[in-house]
Design an enzyme around this catalytic site. Sequence first.
Site: not given
Length: 393
Positions: A218, A246
């Site tokens: 990501s 995350y």
Amino acid sequence: MDDGGGSSSSSPESPKSPKSPDSAPLTKPRERKQKSGLGWLEWARGWMSVIGEMMFQRITASHLENPLPLPPVNHLTCIVTGSTSGIGLQIARQLAEAGAHVVMAVRNPKAANDLIQKWQNEWSGMGLPLNIEVMELDLLSLDSVVRFSDAWNSRLGPLHVLINNAGIFSMEVEPQKFSKDGYEQHMQVNHLAPALLSVLLLPSLLRGSPSRIVNVNSVMHYVGFVDPEDMNLVSGRRKYTSLLGYCSSKLAQVMFSSVLHKRLPAESGISVLCVSPGVVQTNVARDLSRIVRAGYHFLKKSRLTTHVGSRSSLFAATDPQVPEYCELLKADDWPVCAFLSQDCRPTNPSEEAHNVETSYRVWEKTLEMIGLPSDSVERLIEGEDIRCRYGGQ
């Protein structure tokens, strides 16, 4: 649960900056002062990268076809984790329709089998039945990862592509959550479990050589920071949020992948790379600050569909020049593994991802956390058996 590509004829180019640091080999990283977090300039540059991708990803990828044309893949066996929804669903279906043997490694086998039945019905009359199967895999259980790996390796067949797609971004405003193994859930699902799966499947990847490990990462790793002594985020030195969990897990994945890339000898024929799918249309904004959340919704039209977001993973898994590019980075002693952006072009991971010393400490701590000996990769490459603390192996 699930967490961008030139046509298959385009070839990756080596990133231009930053230059590889003038340091000792990766096995003997240069000592540097231990950091406690990103500096404000690193933090600002990281968020500029995130916002830039949000705003311009459709423009930078406008040269790509959708769906992305794939080269011949009839000879490939591919495992795709998290393939019942989102990007993983698109990856699995497009690979299967192109002729690959696809294994859907999922937590919910019934949902996967229902999808396969639907796909087979829609594909009827368009060619041979799709060569696709389901195997159960729960990344919140390291025992499940070991059982899956044992079951696959026992077939003694080749594995050509492992796509570690499954991931979580838990946006509930709730206390920190842990897996039954005792690890922060983002770190386990997004990093620890895929790392264990990648290492344990090396014997099958060797049989399928040339083969690839593709980690769906990501752009958010640009604002991540990993403290190898606090990968579980329990020290209290930083206030826990799901965004912190995350971003940290995604950076840890890049760092571990970079060391694995270096550890695997060229003759193994196994390429390791990370990809960004871009900023995809998913409901991930609820835990962000009001300003960032407002910007996220303002840029709604710039976000990608899961179909478009699957292109970088498909490109990384199938383009014939990707292994050559990975070996070029290895020969140049580049400090990070290959990282492809959502437009399927090489890009540099974050500044912190280039921290060789921290990457090696993340490598060592990860192996400790997933219950593998420090020389696991070398022993598996030599054809030896290893023992894991999980799964009764």
